[in-house]
Write an enzyme that holds these catalytic residues in place. Structure first.
Site, PDB file in Angstrom:
ATOM      1  N   CYS A 110       2.499  10.699   3.936  1.00  0.00           N
ATOM      2  CA  CYS A 110       1.598  11.479   3.072  1.00  0.00           C
ATOM      3  C   CYS A 110       0.735  12.467   3.852  1.00  0.00           C
ATOM      4  O   CYS A 110       0.138  13.372   3.259  1.00  0.00           O
ATOM      5  CB  CYS A 110       0.714  10.537   2.267  1.00  0.00           C
ATOM      6  SG  CYS A 110       1.662   9.417   1.208  1.00  0.00           S
TER       7      CYS A 110
ATOM      8  N   HIS B 171      -4.756  14.920  -0.598  1.00  0.00           N
ATOM      9  CA  HIS B 171      -3.518  14.221  -0.954  1.00  0.00           C
ATOM     10  C   HIS B 171      -3.741  13.469  -2.262  1.00  0.00           C
ATOM     11  O   HIS B 171      -4.734  12.755  -2.435  1.00  0.00           O
ATOM     12  CB  HIS B 171      -3.137  13.251   0.165  1.00  0.00           C
ATOM     13  CG  HIS B 171      -2.100  12.262  -0.236  1.00  0.00           C
ATOM     14  ND1 HIS B 171      -0.899  12.630  -0.787  1.00  0.00           N
ATOM     15  CD2 HIS B 171      -2.089  10.892  -0.188  1.00  0.00           C
ATOM     16  CE1 HIS B 171      -0.195  11.543  -1.048  1.00  0.00           C
ATOM     17  NE2 HIS B 171      -0.892  10.486  -0.695  1.00  0.00           N
TER      18      HIS B 171
ATOM     19  N   ASN C 180       1.904  10.245  -7.093  1.00  0.00           N
ATOM     20  CA  ASN C 180       1.868  10.449  -5.648  1.00  0.00           C
ATOM     21  C   ASN C 180       3.253  10.865  -5.169  1.00  0.00           C
ATOM     22  O   ASN C 180       4.181  10.068  -5.132  1.00  0.00           O
ATOM     23  CB  ASN C 180       1.437   9.139  -4.969  1.00  0.00           C
ATOM     24  CG  ASN C 180       1.351   9.251  -3.463  1.00  0.00           C
ATOM     25  OD1 ASN C 180       1.819  10.201  -2.856  1.00  0.00           O
ATOM     26  ND2 ASN C 180       0.751   8.253  -2.829  1.00  0.00           N
TER      27      ASN C 180
END
EC number: 2.3.1.180
Length: 335
Positions: A117, A258, A288
């Site tokens: 990520c 993020h 996500n």
């Protein structure tokens, strides 16, 4: 350090997502959950999932890259370097060269960068160094992941979180440097908190020689530990980046994080004293998407007219590794 006359400008953005949407209500048919349970704990309402034999990691990445090139007004042959941030390549040897071929970027060297990520932010900083060194003038940075391949769809703790997608930006050499500062960190002692781990299955070749012929296991996460890590480390690294860049947080136009969990986004903004209406968020629609989240929400905000040339953006990526980083930059070409 920036060489005299060789700065970095972020001149175009693009994104691509699979056509198939998986809603919270549909997930409730797979595991014991509900739309209210997921939204209240994560802020996610739906996610996109790539269809087998239709949408690949490389095809999504190439579509996002082409969109970014179009926005920057560039032909693919103008690209010197393609950096593909991904943890879910179509080929373990790397997918960046597939993307290069799909784009027709015949002059570009291409390689994958894996940092989960944090990958897109790490790749953007890496690309900037190639420009600042004078080695290249145009770099295409793509963040793309197809986490549906590695999600345990029977585990309600993780399957509600992840989706598939891709986003990209174009970095170009500029007389005026728009990348004002960055910081990157890693802490391998926390690696076990978030993994997509290889599990070996020993196979005997000869009497005294064995090899491993295993596979990768689904994503596993200690959600509480990752949350505690993020709400502590992300504000810290953003504050350090702003301090070293000589920028007051009040001058930040947009906080670009993020897209892991809305609670994390809200907690980071509160700890930094940044109004929540200045926090970019689209995880309600995509969940996500790992390395794709930052460029995906950035591109949507640019296309919606929220982000304007010259806007000051403080960005942070964080996740598996565990790794985290921050960058402060101005959007677009600013004289």
């Amino acid at each position: 350090m920036t060489r005299p006359g060789v700065g970095v400008a972020i001149t175009g953005s693009g994104s691509a997502v699979p056509s198939t949407t998986l809603s919270n209500d549909q997930l409730s048919q797979l595991v014991e959950t509900s739309d209210e349970w997921i939204r209240s704990r994560t802020g996610i309402g739906q996610r996109r999932v790539a269809q087998p034999s239709v949408e690949s990691l490389a095809s999504l990445a190439a579509a996002a890259g082409q969109s970014a090139l179009d926005a920057a007004g560039l032909e693919a042959t103008a690209v010197d370097l393609i950096l593909l941030a991904t943890s879910t390549p179509d080929d373990l040897f790397g997918s960046a060269c597939q993307v290069q071929a799909a784009l027709g970027a015949s002059q570009a060297v291409a390689f994958d960068l894996t940092a989960a990520c944090s990958g897109f932010l790490f790749a953007m900083v890496t690309g900037a160094q190639f420009i600042r060194s004078g080695a290249y003038r145009t770099v295409l940075v793509i963040g793309a992941d197809v986490l549906s391949r590695w999600t345990d769809w029977s585990d309600r703790r993780t399957c509600v979180l992840f989706g598939d997608g891709a986003g990209a930006v174009v970095l170009q050499a500029s007389e005026v440097d728009q990348l004002l500062g960055f910081e990157m960190r890693s802490d391998g002692s926390l690696n076990g908190c978030l993994t997509l781990a290889y599990q070996e299955q020993p196979q005997s070749l000869l009497e005294d020689i064995s090899v491993s012929q295993g596979t990768y296991q689904p994503v596993a996460m200690n959600g509480q530990e990752v949350y505690r890590f993020a709400v502590k480390r992300v504000p810290e690294i953003l504050e350090k980046t702003l301090f070293h860049a000589g920028i007051d947080r009040d001058h930040v136009d947009w906080l670009l994080l993020h897209q892991a969990n809305q609670r994390i986004l809200d907690a980071v903004a509160d700890r930094l004293g940044i109004d929540r209406d200045r926090v970019l968020s689209n995880l309600v629609n995509y969940g996500n998407t790992s390395s794709a989240t930052i460029p995906l929400v950035l591109d949507e905000a640019v296309k919606a007219g929220k982000i304007q040339p010259g806007d000051l953006i403080a960005a942070s990526g964080f996740g598996a590794g565990l790794s985290w980083g921050a960058a402060v930059f101005r959007w677009g070409v600013v004289s």
